[in-house]
Design an enzyme around this catalytic site. Structure first.
Site, PDB file in Angstrom:
ATOM      1  N   SER A 146       5.616  -1.206  15.106  1.00 49.83           N
ATOM      2  CA  SER A 146       5.053   0.093  14.718  1.00 49.83           C
ATOM      3  C   SER A 146       4.787   0.941  15.953  1.00 49.83           C
ATOM      4  CB  SER A 146       3.723  -0.112  13.991  1.00 49.83           C
ATOM      5  OG  SER A 146       3.107   1.121  13.694  1.00 49.83           O
ATOM      6  N   TYR A 159      -5.409  -3.521  12.881  1.00 57.31           N
ATOM      7  CA  TYR A 159      -4.018  -3.435  12.403  1.00 57.31           C
ATOM      8  C   TYR A 159      -3.083  -3.189  13.583  1.00 57.31           C
ATOM      9  CZ  TYR A 159       0.273  -1.423  10.575  1.00 57.31           C
ATOM     10  OH  TYR A 159       1.611  -1.153  10.331  1.00 57.31           O
TER      11      TYR A 159
HETATM   12  N1  LIG Z   1       4.553   2.509   6.147  1.00 56.64           N
HETATM   13  C1  LIG Z   1       4.333   2.750   7.428  1.00 56.64           C
HETATM   14  O1  LIG Z   1       3.906   3.842   7.809  1.00 56.64           O
HETATM   15  C2  LIG Z   1       4.639   1.708   8.469  1.00 56.64           C
HETATM   16  C3  LIG Z   1       4.778   2.111   9.807  1.00 56.64           C
HETATM   17  C4  LIG Z   1       5.045   1.149  10.774  1.00 56.64           C
HETATM   18  C5  LIG Z   1       5.178  -0.169  10.401  1.00 56.64           C
HETATM   19  N2  LIG Z   1       5.033  -0.534   9.098  1.00 56.64           N
HETATM   20  C6  LIG Z   1       5.182  -1.945   8.747  1.00 56.64           C
HETATM   21  O2  LIG Z   1       6.241  -2.078   7.825  1.00 56.64           O
HETATM   22  C7  LIG Z   1       6.076  -3.291   7.086  1.00 56.64           C
HETATM   23  C8  LIG Z   1       6.331  -3.024   5.612  1.00 56.64           C
HETATM   24  O3  LIG Z   1       5.354  -2.130   5.120  1.00 56.64           O
HETATM   25  P1  LIG Z   1       5.671  -0.989   4.051  1.00 56.64           P
HETATM   26  O4  LIG Z   1       5.324   0.280   4.696  1.00 56.64           O
HETATM   27  O5  LIG Z   1       6.995  -1.163   3.445  1.00 56.64           O
HETATM   28  O6  LIG Z   1       4.472  -1.297   3.011  1.00 56.64           O
HETATM   29  P2  LIG Z   1       4.427  -1.714   1.479  1.00 56.64           P
HETATM   30  O7  LIG Z   1       5.254  -0.791   0.659  1.00 56.64           O
HETATM   31  O8  LIG Z   1       2.989  -1.849   1.164  1.00 56.64           O
HETATM   32  O9  LIG Z   1       5.104  -3.165   1.475  1.00 56.64           O
HETATM   33  C9  LIG Z   1       4.460  -4.280   2.037  1.00 56.64           C
HETATM   34  C10 LIG Z   1       5.218  -5.520   1.611  1.00 56.64           C
HETATM   35  O10 LIG Z   1       4.575  -6.668   2.217  1.00 56.64           O
HETATM   36  C11 LIG Z   1       4.402  -7.640   1.217  1.00 56.64           C
HETATM   37  N3  LIG Z   1       3.270  -8.518   1.504  1.00 56.64           N
HETATM   38  C12 LIG Z   1       1.982  -8.187   1.788  1.00 56.64           C
HETATM   39  N4  LIG Z   1       1.235  -9.297   1.932  1.00 56.64           N
HETATM   40  C13 LIG Z   1       2.064 -10.343   1.731  1.00 56.64           C
HETATM   41  C14 LIG Z   1       1.889 -11.752   1.714  1.00 56.64           C
HETATM   42  N5  LIG Z   1       0.694 -12.315   1.968  1.00 56.64           N
HETATM   43  N6  LIG Z   1       2.959 -12.534   1.462  1.00 56.64           N
HETATM   44  C15 LIG Z   1       4.161 -11.991   1.213  1.00 56.64           C
HETATM   45  N7  LIG Z   1       4.403 -10.679   1.223  1.00 56.64           N
HETATM   46  C16 LIG Z   1       3.359  -9.859   1.463  1.00 56.64           C
HETATM   47  C17 LIG Z   1       4.179  -6.859  -0.076  1.00 56.64           C
HETATM   48  O11 LIG Z   1       4.525  -7.665  -1.192  1.00 56.64           O
HETATM   49  P3  LIG Z   1       3.531  -8.357  -2.223  1.00 56.64           P
HETATM   50  O12 LIG Z   1       2.291  -7.515  -2.302  1.00 56.64           O
HETATM   51  O13 LIG Z   1       4.323  -8.403  -3.493  1.00 56.64           O
HETATM   52  O14 LIG Z   1       3.272  -9.723  -1.663  1.00 56.64           O
HETATM   53  C18 LIG Z   1       5.179  -5.743   0.107  1.00 56.64           C
HETATM   54  O15 LIG Z   1       6.449  -6.149  -0.328  1.00 56.64           O
HETATM   55  C19 LIG Z   1       4.661  -3.791   7.411  1.00 56.64           C
HETATM   56  O16 LIG Z   1       4.748  -4.818   8.384  1.00 56.64           O
HETATM   57  C20 LIG Z   1       3.998  -2.566   8.020  1.00 56.64           C
HETATM   58  O17 LIG Z   1       2.955  -2.913   8.895  1.00 56.64           O
HETATM   59  C21 LIG Z   1       4.791   0.379   8.113  1.00 56.64           C
END
Ligand SMILES: NC(=O)c1ccc[n+]([C@@H]2O[C@H](COP(=O)([O-])OP(=O)(O)OC[C@H]3O[C@@H](n4cnc5c(N)ncnc54)[C@H](OP(=O)(O)O)[C@@H]3O)[C@@H](O)[C@H]2O)c1
Length: 247
Positions: A146, A159
């Protein structure tokens, strides 16, 4: 069905966090390149629906393996299931992650641990289990880091620290595996997904289209990184265009 000529065609991938956002779009994008995908997250119905969609819309095979990345044994079983089903492993996307809480003075130990166990421990468990198979295939691990793991900002320090951890771990794994595999970290700025829904407003709700990037943009970056045959994409920063002017 679309014909695939991608260099990735026939590869096998594990995508953690495949039930939503970046993980879901990347699973779809990889499948469109002809990659067979193992979909991991906790919400089984969503994984099943995505697996059905992939099999309907692409030539790839998809299996849903409900997994909690905080559970060491569960992650071991995930990797075993994928390798048994597809005969090996070429790509691991370490993507599952959560954002909860915010200011340190008000952050409960429970929320702190949830982020550490999901964002750091989960990536460790998956990397450890996948490494022997990736060494065998000369494959690629992609970590989702990130912007928050590259620059100090006031947003949710605990975070942010998990994302500094992910980048540090990724680079050290690259050093230790000495070219046997490729290791990439992708650092997005804000992405319009369900992340931070716990605060009452997810990023998809909080940001307009011109204020953030889309999960499909990150998916394309993963496909690009995983598609390198000799080179390695070490880090790839993917920011909204005005990111440095709105810090
Ligand atoms: N969105 C942003 O602005 C952003 C920016 C930089 C980096 N990121 C990173 O991108 C990655 C994906 O995030 P996203 O933005 O796509 O968010 P999201 O739409 O909330 O998706 C998060 C995913 O992680 C899974 N997850 C959470 N806890 C889990 C667990 N204990 N076991 C297995 N799966 C789990 C969730 O699935 P379930 O709830 O079904 O388990 C979901 O599929 C994360 O690492 C986040 O930190 C996001």
């Amino acid at each position: 069905m679309a014909e695939t000529t991608s260099t990735l065609s026939g590869d096998a991938a594990i995508v953690t966090g495949a039930s939503s956002g970046i993980g879901r779009e990347t699973a779809l994008a990889l499948a469109r390149e002809g990659v067979d995908v193992t979909l991991a997250a906790r919400r089984e119905e969503r994984l099943d629906a995505l697996a059905d969609r992939i099999e309907r819309e692409t030539d790839a095979t998809a299996i849903a393996v409900p997994t909690n990345v905080r559970d060491e044994d569960g992650v071991e079983a995930l990797v075993e299931t994928a390798v048994d089903r597809f005969g090996g492993l070429d790509i691991l996307l370490n993507n599952a992650g959560v954002v909860v809480g915010g200011d340190i003075e008000e952050l409960s130990t429970e929320k702190y641990r949830l982020m550490m166990e999901t964002n750091a421990d989960g990536m460790f468990f998956a990397t450890r289990a996948a490494l022997p198979h990736l060494r065998e295939s000369g494959g690629t691990i992609v970590f989702i880091g990130s912007f928050a793991g590259q620059y100090a900002r006031s947003y949710n320090p605990a975070y942010a620290a998990t994302k500094w951890w992910a980048r540090g771990f990724a680079q050290s794994v690259a050093a230790q595996t000495g070219g046997d595999i490729a290791v990439t970290t992708i650092n997005p700025s804000e992405v319009r997904t369900e992340i931070a829904a716990e605060t009452g407003r997810s990023f998809a709700e909080r940001f307009d289209e011109d204020e953030a990037i889309e999960p499909e943009d990150v998916a394309e970056a993963v496909v690009f990184a995983a598609g390198q045959e000799n080179a390695m994409v070490s880090e790839l920063d993917l920011y909204r265009r005005d990111k440095f002017s709105v810090l």
